[in-house]
Design an enzyme around this catalytic site. Sequence first.
Site, PDB file in Angstrom:
ATOM      1  N   GLU A 204      -5.391  -8.506   0.895  1.00  0.00           N
ATOM      2  CA  GLU A 204      -5.930  -8.190   2.226  1.00  0.00           C
ATOM      3  C   GLU A 204      -7.413  -7.885   2.138  1.00  0.00           C
ATOM      4  OE1 GLU A 204      -4.063  -5.052   4.531  1.00  0.00           O
ATOM      5  OE2 GLU A 204      -2.065  -5.848   4.112  1.00  0.00           O
TER       6      GLU A 204
ATOM      7  N   GLU B 141       0.800  -1.222   0.000  1.00  0.00           N
ATOM      8  CA  GLU B 141       0.000   0.000   0.000  1.00  0.00           C
ATOM      9  C   GLU B 141       0.838   1.280   0.000  1.00  0.00           C
ATOM     10  OE1 GLU B 141      -2.878  -0.133   3.136  1.00  0.00           O
ATOM     11  OE2 GLU B 141      -3.911  -1.845   2.260  1.00  0.00           O
TER      12      GLU B 141
HETATM   13  C1  GAL Z   1      -3.757  -2.220   5.631  1.00  0.00           C
HETATM   14  C2  GAL Z   1      -2.347  -2.549   6.052  1.00  0.00           C
HETATM   15  C3  GAL Z   1      -2.244  -3.530   7.150  1.00  0.00           C
HETATM   16  C4  GAL Z   1      -3.338  -3.439   8.186  1.00  0.00           C
HETATM   17  C5  GAL Z   1      -4.700  -3.262   7.556  1.00  0.00           C
HETATM   18  C6  GAL Z   1      -5.831  -2.972   8.527  1.00  0.00           C
HETATM   19  O1  GAL Z   1      -3.826  -0.932   5.165  1.00  0.00           O
HETATM   20  O2  GAL Z   1      -1.625  -3.051   4.964  1.00  0.00           O
HETATM   21  O3  GAL Z   1      -0.955  -3.428   7.691  1.00  0.00           O
HETATM   22  O4  GAL Z   1      -3.033  -2.534   9.151  1.00  0.00           O
HETATM   23  O5  GAL Z   1      -4.697  -2.232   6.631  1.00  0.00           O
HETATM   24  O6  GAL Z   1      -5.896  -1.643   8.851  1.00  0.00           O
END
Ligand code: GAL
Length: 451
Positions: free
Chosen positions: A363, A175
Amino acid sequence: MNEVSKNNVFDKSLFGQNFKWGVSTSAYQIEGAHDTGGKGNSIWDKFSEEKGRINNGHHGKITCDFYNRFEDDLKLIKELNIPNFRFSISWSRILPKGIGDVNQEGIDYYNKIIDSCIEKGIEPWITLYHWDLPHELEAKGGWTNRKIIYWFTEYVEICAHAFGDRVKHWMVLNEPMVFTGAGYFLGVHAPGKKGLSNFLPALHHAVLAQAQGIRVLKSIVANAEVGTTISCSHIEPYDSNLRNSLAAKRIDILVNRMFLEPLLGRGYPIIHKKLTAKLNKYILPGDEILMKADFDFIGIQNYTREIVKHSWYTPFLKAKIISADKRSVPITAMNWEIYPESIYNVLKQFGSYAEIKKIIITENGAAFNDTVVDEKVEDFHRKEFLENYLQQVLRARKEGVCVEGYFVWSLLDNFEWSEGFYPRFGIVHVDFETQKRTIKASGAWFKEFLK
Ligand code: GAL
């Protein structure tokens, strides 16, 4: 209508045999052992020591103690029937000063994780940069210094040579819009820098590093599948008012397209001509070519959608995001709207680029205020969240979008950056006092789903 398989259940068979199922983590959020094994300081070690930076003064010095407990945690992954594990390498474990002397103990540590995964039949997926820049490099300007492309190249080469014989799935950046935006423009993430004069060079150098990292991995690791990850949200205007629609378009460029389109060879999309002129100051002749690279997949990280209104007060963007708690919608503990269709919409959007041949959801997940009662965590809201988002992934897949994998964020409750330990994202609960792990109802559901 909900999709069900032949057995009358919603399970993995609906996605086809080759679909990759996994779980995601990152080094600083789970490892702890911040000053052990020869590790140098990262910007997150420093940032969390500064007063008032992290909720409740929390820090990642111990967090889930994954550094010492990885063997048991990998056993948990196996127990949950999860075939792919995404984790990140801490740059300052490999190169304590960011460049120069290699810390063999760091290499040995990740080798142990990789070997243990393989022994258990779990495929390791490595993210090279999940936000924990070595502090010594930040002292030299960090992402605002163009030399970072050389520093990063050195680091990527070391990892590719050390782990590439066994690791075939790689993601270069996690990200980049979040670490440049929150870390170098808003100052709410490490290293806490603010303003366009930090953000624009950081953005451009991260765009160059993203492509460079892909090239380096492809040239060193045989048969590697290389990608990078992008935080994406479906963006909608507040209403049909033209000004709000245009504002939503500008936020969409910033959030979803700024790191993607240069990688595809399309150059930077334009938010505002004057902003582009400012960005151009950091672009050297030949950069347009260097921003492009041949990748294998794009990692999409989606949690929610954003609703946007026009605003006179935000320079260039002239837009503001209306937070979820002001819209009477269902929300998670992060105050993010629960909106399953968001993942369908971003999949359709990213899937419409001819240059993208494969998408992996690297994710997706949700934070809730989970509690342990009688050794159980009944997080049925998370199970429902995951199931509903997965239904939308399947919908996009059936409509021909090239989505070929899905990773839950996250295996364990962990250090959620400036929010500290309060938002729990895990499908496994962690008691941070005792380090006891408890598989939540959502974890048990995912295990069954993957059986
Ligand atoms: C993403 C990030 C993760 C985690 C997740 C939940 O932006 O890559 O490290 O924190 O969000 O907030």
